[in-house]
Design a protein around this motif. Structure first.
Motif, PDB file in Angstrom:
ATOM      1  N   UNK A 117     -46.168   8.215   3.308  1.00 13.31           N
ATOM      2  CA  UNK A 117     -44.712   8.116   3.182  1.00 13.31           C
ATOM      3  C   UNK A 117     -44.109   7.231   4.279  1.00 13.31           C
TER       4      UNK A 117
ATOM      5  N   UNK B 159     -39.613  11.722  -4.101  1.00 14.30           N
ATOM      6  CA  UNK B 159     -40.244  10.399  -4.180  1.00 14.30           C
ATOM      7  C   UNK B 159     -41.758  10.533  -4.079  1.00 14.30           C
ATOM      8  N   UNK B 160     -42.423   9.408  -4.326  1.00  8.83           N
ATOM      9  CA  UNK B 160     -43.879   9.409  -4.423  1.00  8.83           C
ATOM     10  C   UNK B 160     -44.524   9.921  -3.135  1.00  8.83           C
ATOM     11  N   UNK B 161     -45.523  10.767  -3.284  1.00  8.65           N
ATOM     12  CA  UNK B 161     -46.206  11.299  -2.116  1.00  8.65           C
ATOM     13  C   UNK B 161     -47.561  11.872  -2.482  1.00  8.65           C
ATOM     14  N   UNK B 162     -48.193  12.492  -1.500  1.00  7.04           N
ATOM     15  CA  UNK B 162     -49.523  13.096  -1.686  1.00  7.04           C
ATOM     16  C   UNK B 162     -49.484  14.499  -1.099  1.00  7.04           C
ATOM     17  N   UNK B 163     -49.710  15.490  -1.930  1.00  2.37           N
ATOM     18  CA  UNK B 163     -49.644  16.873  -1.457  1.00  2.37           C
ATOM     19  C   UNK B 163     -50.356  17.780  -2.451  1.00  2.37           C
ATOM     20  N   UNK B 164     -50.889  18.876  -1.933  1.00  3.01           N
ATOM     21  CA  UNK B 164     -51.576  19.845  -2.783  1.00  3.01           C
ATOM     22  C   UNK B 164     -52.590  19.193  -3.715  1.00  3.01           C
TER      23      UNK B 164
ATOM     24  N   UNK C 159     -49.957  12.523   3.372  1.00  2.00           N
ATOM     25  CA  UNK C 159     -48.558  12.210   3.066  1.00  2.00           C
ATOM     26  C   UNK C 159     -47.794  11.657   4.258  1.00  2.00           C
TER      27      UNK C 159
ATOM     28  N   UNK D 104     -55.482  12.382  -8.898  1.00  2.00           N
ATOM     29  CA  UNK D 104     -56.493  12.189  -7.857  1.00  2.00           C
ATOM     30  C   UNK D 104     -57.010  13.506  -7.303  1.00  2.00           C
ATOM     31  N   UNK D 105     -57.724  13.378  -6.192  1.00  2.00           N
ATOM     32  CA  UNK D 105     -58.373  14.559  -5.588  1.00  2.00           C
ATOM     33  C   UNK D 105     -58.190  14.543  -4.078  1.00  2.00           C
ATOM     34  N   UNK D 106     -56.993  14.799  -3.608  1.00  6.69           N
ATOM     35  CA  UNK D 106     -56.712  14.752  -2.175  1.00  6.69           C
ATOM     36  C   UNK D 106     -56.907  16.142  -1.571  1.00  6.69           C
ATOM     37  N   UNK D 107     -58.172  16.478  -1.358  1.00  9.79           N
ATOM     38  CA  UNK D 107     -58.507  17.806  -0.848  1.00  9.79           C
ATOM     39  C   UNK D 107     -59.558  17.693   0.241  1.00  9.79           C
TER      40      UNK D 107
ATOM     41  N   UNK E 149     -42.086  12.266   5.290  1.00  8.57           N
ATOM     42  CA  UNK E 149     -43.108  12.863   4.437  1.00  8.57           C
ATOM     43  C   UNK E 149     -43.294  14.354   4.638  1.00  8.57           C
ATOM     44  N   UNK E 150     -42.381  14.970   5.401  1.00 11.97           N
ATOM     45  CA  UNK E 150     -42.448  16.435   5.536  1.00 11.97           C
ATOM     46  C   UNK E 150     -41.900  17.039   4.237  1.00 11.97           C
ATOM     47  N   UNK E 151     -42.647  17.982   3.681  1.00 12.91           N
ATOM     48  CA  UNK E 151     -42.267  18.567   2.398  1.00 12.91           C
ATOM     49  C   UNK E 151     -40.982  19.384   2.580  1.00 12.91           C
TER      50      UNK E 151
ATOM     51  N   UNK F 289     -51.455  12.962  -6.044  1.00 11.04           N
ATOM     52  CA  UNK F 289     -50.361  12.023  -5.839  1.00 11.04           C
ATOM     53  C   UNK F 289     -49.357  12.264  -6.963  1.00 11.04           C
TER      54      UNK F 289
ATOM     55  N   UNK G  59     -39.168  15.587  -0.282  1.00  5.91           N
ATOM     56  CA  UNK G  59     -39.672  15.409   1.081  1.00  5.91           C
ATOM     57  C   UNK G  59     -38.658  14.631   1.903  1.00  5.91           C
TER      58      UNK G  59
ATOM     59  N   UNK H  20     -57.224  15.679   4.153  1.00  9.85           N
ATOM     60  CA  UNK H  20     -57.038  15.790   2.700  1.00  9.85           C
ATOM     61  C   UNK H  20     -57.349  14.477   1.976  1.00  9.85           C
TER      62      UNK H  20
END
Lengths: 256, 396
Positions: free
Chosen positions: A102, B275-280, A98, B13-16, B292-294, B283, B288, A124
């Motif tokens: 971002x 807004x759009x992001x990638x976390x946990x 992110x 998706x699979x952001x892990x 991009x800090x949550x 997507x 945030x 990740x």
């Protein structure tokens, strides 16, 4: 030969991980200089993230301290620019998807290229998601560094075949943090990587003592140490550069 | 080879970490095998009916309908399920799946505690061990549920990192799963996280809309005009929407927790402010900052106090098929009190967000139109907190 290849070309590489801005930018600058002076072959710079899900408590703490200290991605790039004035070894970013996404991937990677960042590690972003980042990394000459883990098994060949820069071999299950013992059969993993790739392997997660560093250096091409260094930062704060320097020297010596 | 599995438009998706990839691949394979397996579906139906008390009632809220003077209002009573919320649907499905996969240990995150209680319940029922991660702030807000989980034999781990709320509990559960995969299934509680979780959880919760459709056709001989549900991660909402997505005439409305308002920082309304992001692992849209800090989010409801939203909701928002509206703490508390006084039903404060929006919408609709509100859980757990909100200190 690019900077990353160069770093692995004279003996085993020692790779310290440092969280940018913990506790402030000046300390990070000094710590990196001390680490390089004492034998670091490549430095992994962490760009802090609010919720670092792959990190144990030690590096989580560093992320929090750095964010509380007011670090931002812009400030990290300014810091790298300053570092590049006299540091020749490769610098690799470690952060979360992110942070890059971002910021704008194009802008992020352009700044990486302009400021001499050689690689990017996104814990990740597994193989299945890397195509979102890989083409832009390639066009900006930034190696997108892949990871293999003790659970990767049948995935090692696939990951290795597309590996760039170096391969980050995760030593153990779980998150980052020092461990008394590493029980994974790392020789088997490194062996499987080497069947499929020419890139060097560096082992990380859980390594803290010179004895462990020596053992890991026997197996792989490099050793990555994070939490043990962050503990020094947490303990000594602004006075830590000298302690990190001593520590890096002791690890590097053990690996010869 | 790019795997496009588990995408909802651009979301999902699979952001892990790589360490977990084989675990989610194994889970996907097992799910694809068992979801159409006759014995599995029979066992799950039996658990739903005999243990959880399904089908849940579709109740005509006569007094509320008369009072608001517009659309007919039906309440889908997920609060009447065993353990008091919709969470049990997903948990029974996942626990049965985990058992078939040979797992002996369940871990889970929980916000309000409902998912934790449901997971502890299923673990007790199936003879599995259970560890629940709960933000330390939430353990204080929902002390009764902490006790219930322990009573059911689960270990509750208070999570002190970050804001000490749901997102931190999710992060900690992922960390735990990374360190112990062999015998452990992460029983994720909402339609979020990496693929295949958003799909698995949605499929197990889809029983809600399947029943609504059948029950309403039987009572009214027609489809509803609107289905309204609260959205944190969005599991009861996607369950309520799923079988209506193809029915274009049915408005699908998700109610987000606006906290003290979407123009303040004390909000958890992801669609309105994120807004759009990638976390946990996914997507989607997230609250945030510019780097991009949550964001630390806030809602009076511990169950909606999450900075993201499930990827399928993000997609339904993009396509316009579903609408997402913010509801403030104050509005939700008023709805909590209103439903209690008007129908004798104390809803969970989460569900009260949906009730609140229905109270605004119903009077604008004709008397022959129909609204279904999903009452995702019961409100006993919230009484002390709402009393405090109203300035009254009571002992639980």
């Amino acid at each position: 030969m690019n900077r990353i290849q160069e770093a692995f070309s004279h003996g085993k590489a020692f790779i310290p991980f440092i969280t940018c801005g913990d506790p402030d930018i000046n300390t990070t600058l000094e710590v990196v200089h001390e680490a390089v002076k004492n034998g670091a072959d490549l430095v992994e710079l962490g760009i802090p993230f609010s919720d670092p899900t792959a990190e144990g408590p030690v590096i989580q703490g560093a992320n929090l301290r750095a964010l509380e200290g007011g670090i931002t991605t812009d400030k990290v790039f300014a810091m790298v620019k300053a570092l590049r004035k006299n540091i020749k070894i490769p610098l690799v970013f470690m952060t979360y998807a992110n942070v890059v996404f971002s910021y704008g991937m194009e802008k992020f990677l352009t700044l990486c290229e302009e400021n001499g960042v050689d690689g990017l590690i996104l814990p990740d972003v597994p193989f299945e998601e890397k195509e979102e980042f890989a083409p832009l990394c390639r066009s900006h000459n930034v190696a997108l560094i892949s990871m293999v883990a003790p659970t990767s098994e049948d995935r090692i060949a696939m990951i290795s075949r597309e590996a760039e820069g170096f391969l980050y071999v995760v030593s153990s299950l779980g998150v980052t943090g020092t461990r008394k013992e590493i029980t994974t059969d790392l020789s088997a993993i490194v062996g499987a990587v080497r069947k499929n790739s020419e890139v060097p392997c560096a082992i990380g997660f859980g390594i803290s003592t010179p004895e462990q560093a020596r053992k890991m250096a026997d197996i792989a091409d490099g050793v990555i140490v994070g939490s043990a260094i962050i503990k020094l930062l947490a303990k000594y704060g602004k006075d830590s550069p000298r302690y990190v320097g001593e520590y890096v020297r002791s690890m590097k010596e053990a690996m010869h | 080879m790019t795997n496009k599995a588990g995408r909802f438009g651009i979301h999902g998706g699979q952001y892990i970490p790589e360490t977990l990839m084989n675990a989610v691949i194994e889970l996907e394979r097992a799910y694809n095998h068992f979801k159409d397996d006759e014995e599995f579906t029979r066992e799950l139906s039996e658990l739903f009916n005999e243990y959880a008390g399904r089908p849940s009632r579709l109740y005509f809220a006569r007094r509320m309908t008369e009072d608001l003077g517009g659309a007919k209002i039906y309440l889908k009573r997920e609060d009447l399920n065993h353990t008091g919320a919709h969470k049990i649907n997903n948990v029974l499905g996942q626990a049965l799946l985990a058992k078939k996969m040979g797992k002996t240990r369940l871990i889970a995150e929980t916000g309000a505690g409902q998912h934790g209680v449901a997971t502890a319940t299923a673990a007790a029922l199936m003879g599995m061990s259970c560890v629940v991660f709960m933000g330390i702030e939430d353990t204080k807000r929902q002390a009764l549920n902490v006790y219930r989980m322990r009573l059911l034999g689960a270990e509750v781990v208070p999570v002190k990192t970050g804001t000490g709320t749901l997102k931190d509990a999710v992060s900690e559960a992922f960390r735990e799963w990374t360190s112990r995969i062999d015998d452990t299934h992460y029983c994720l509680g909402s339609v979020m996280g990496p693929h295949p979780f958003p799909t698995i959880v949605r499929d197990f919760q889809a029983v809600i809309s399947r029943e609504i459709k059948a029950q309403l056709l039987e009572r009214e001989g027609r489809l509803p005009d609107a289905v309204i549900a609260c959205v944190g991660g969005g599991s009861n909402a996607i369950g309520s929407f799923w079988h209506f997505i193809g029915d274009e005439s049915v408005r699908l409305i998700g109610c987000e927790a606006a906290g003290r308002g979407i123009d303040t920082f004390e909000t958890a309304a992801t669609i309105a402010t994120g807004r759009l992001g990638i976390f946990h692992g996914m997507k989607s849209y997230f609250c945030q900052d510019e780097y991009g800090q949550i964001a630390p989010v806030y809602s009076i409801s511990a169950g909606l106090d999450y900075p993201g939203i499930g990827p399928e909701h993000a997609h339904l928002h993009d396509t316009g098929r579903a609408e997402y509206v913010p509801v403030t703490d104050e509005e939700a508390v008023c709805a909590f009190e209103y439903l209690s006084k008007t129908e004798g039903i104390i809803p969970a404060i989460e569900s009260a967000h949906a009730v609140s929006h229905a109270m605004k919408l119903a009077p604008t609709m004709s008397r022959d139109s129909i609204i279904v509100i999903t009452i995702s859980g019961r409100g006993d757990k919230d009484c002390a907190a709402i009393a405090r909100y109203r300035g009254e200190d009571i002992n639980e």
